[in-house]
Design a protein around this motif. Structure first.
Motif, PDB file in Angstrom:
ATOM      1  N   LEU A 135       5.849   6.671  17.847  1.00  0.00           N
ATOM      2  CA  LEU A 135       5.138   6.512  18.897  1.00  0.00           C
ATOM      3  C   LEU A 135       6.012   5.490  20.334  1.00  0.00           C
ATOM      4  N   GLU A 136       6.437   4.047  19.344  1.00  0.00           N
ATOM      5  CA  GLU A 136       7.282   3.524  20.237  1.00  0.00           C
ATOM      6  C   GLU A 136       8.258   4.091  20.773  1.00  0.00           C
ATOM      7  N   GLY A 137       9.062   5.032  20.082  1.00  0.00           N
ATOM      8  CA  GLY A 137      10.088   5.493  20.028  1.00  0.00           C
ATOM      9  C   GLY A 137      10.177   6.979  21.071  1.00  0.00           C
TER      10      GLY A 137
ATOM     11  N   HIS B 186       0.717  -0.912   0.066  1.00  0.00           N
ATOM     12  CA  HIS B 186      -0.056   0.880  -0.169  1.00  0.00           C
ATOM     13  C   HIS B 186       0.530   1.157   0.015  1.00  0.00           C
ATOM     14  N   PRO B 187       0.252   2.755  -0.576  1.00  0.00           N
ATOM     15  CA  PRO B 187       1.390   3.708  -0.778  1.00  0.00           C
ATOM     16  C   PRO B 187       1.330   3.924   0.858  1.00  0.00           C
ATOM     17  N   LEU B 188       1.036   4.121   1.129  1.00  0.00           N
ATOM     18  CA  LEU B 188       0.669   4.593   2.850  1.00  0.00           C
ATOM     19  C   LEU B 188       1.622   3.698   3.599  1.00  0.00           C
ATOM     20  N   ALA B 189       2.244   2.465   3.897  1.00  0.00           N
ATOM     21  CA  ALA B 189       2.802   1.360   4.256  1.00  0.00           C
ATOM     22  C   ALA B 189       4.003   2.176   5.328  1.00  0.00           C
ATOM     23  N   ARG B 190       5.114   2.132   4.579  1.00  0.00           N
ATOM     24  CA  ARG B 190       5.765   2.402   5.081  1.00  0.00           C
ATOM     25  C   ARG B 190       5.709   3.948   5.700  1.00  0.00           C
ATOM     26  N   ARG B 191       4.480   4.259   5.572  1.00  0.00           N
ATOM     27  CA  ARG B 191       4.596   6.252   6.359  1.00  0.00           C
ATOM     28  C   ARG B 191       3.838   5.841   7.654  1.00  0.00           C
ATOM     29  N   VAL B 192       2.837   4.770   7.714  1.00  0.00           N
ATOM     30  CA  VAL B 192       2.211   4.211   8.754  1.00  0.00           C
ATOM     31  C   VAL B 192       3.305   3.764   9.675  1.00  0.00           C
ATOM     32  N   GLU B 193       4.444   2.825   8.785  1.00  0.00           N
ATOM     33  CA  GLU B 193       5.084   1.848   9.878  1.00  0.00           C
ATOM     34  C   GLU B 193       5.679   2.951  10.554  1.00  0.00           C
ATOM     35  N   ARG B 194       6.370   4.118   9.730  1.00  0.00           N
ATOM     36  CA  ARG B 194       7.228   4.788  10.517  1.00  0.00           C
ATOM     37  C   ARG B 194       6.607   5.672  11.977  1.00  0.00           C
ATOM     38  N   PHE B 195       5.801   6.026  11.492  1.00  0.00           N
ATOM     39  CA  PHE B 195       4.599   6.569  12.162  1.00  0.00           C
ATOM     40  C   PHE B 195       4.474   5.639  13.427  1.00  0.00           C
ATOM     41  N   ALA B 196       4.649   4.737  13.377  1.00  0.00           N
ATOM     42  CA  ALA B 196       4.427   3.453  14.772  1.00  0.00           C
ATOM     43  C   ALA B 196       5.493   3.455  15.103  1.00  0.00           C
TER      44      ALA B 196
END
Length: 135
Positions: free
Chosen positions: A78-80, A65-75
């Motif tokens: 949040l963890e950090g 999905h085009p947003l998958a990498r951005r969402v993973e970076r967002f996640a």
């Protein structure tokens, strides 16, 4: 198995982030007003004191999905930033289901306008799916 306590869920979008809150013991989720800035998450974490976070991960049947990498970076951000576990949940069809749920239910929509309501109900669906999968 999810951490016991409050859980905040996010439906990441380029314009808005849908937000929902739930309790693991009850397995229920409720939409909160959508936010427009990542910095607003700190206020939510301070207010709700979640044991963990959940992020909807966009998935396609074929290909990324085009947003998958951005969402993973967002996640990962949040963890950090909050040092909380962040679960990723397949968010396929949550926006379509959120629109369906909101048809004709104008009084109980979360603030943030119709689009913000869709985003937050999508976050609610993501969190409900997370609780269902963990049960």
């Amino acid at each position: 198995m999810p951490e016991r306590g409050t859980v905040l869920a996010f439906d990441f979008g380029l314009k808005r982030i849908g937000v929902a809150v739930g309790e693991t013991e009850l397995g229920t989720a409720h939409p909160l007003p959508a936010i427009s800035k990542i910095d607003q998450i700190e206020r939510l974490v301070t207010e709700w004191k979640p044991a963990q976070l959940v992020v909807g991960l966009p998935v396609r049947e074929a290909g990324e999905h085009p947003l998958a990498r951005r969402v993973e970076r967002f996640a990962r951000q949040l963890e950090g930033r909050f040092r909380l576990p962040v679960a990723r949940v397949d968010e396929r069809f949550t926006s379509v289901e959120a629109e369906s749920r909101l048809r004709g239910v104008k009084q109980s929509r979360p603030r943030g306008g119709p689009k913000g309501a869709i985003d937050s109900v999508a976050a609610q669906l993501i969190l409900e799916q997370y609780f269902d999968e963990a049960a």
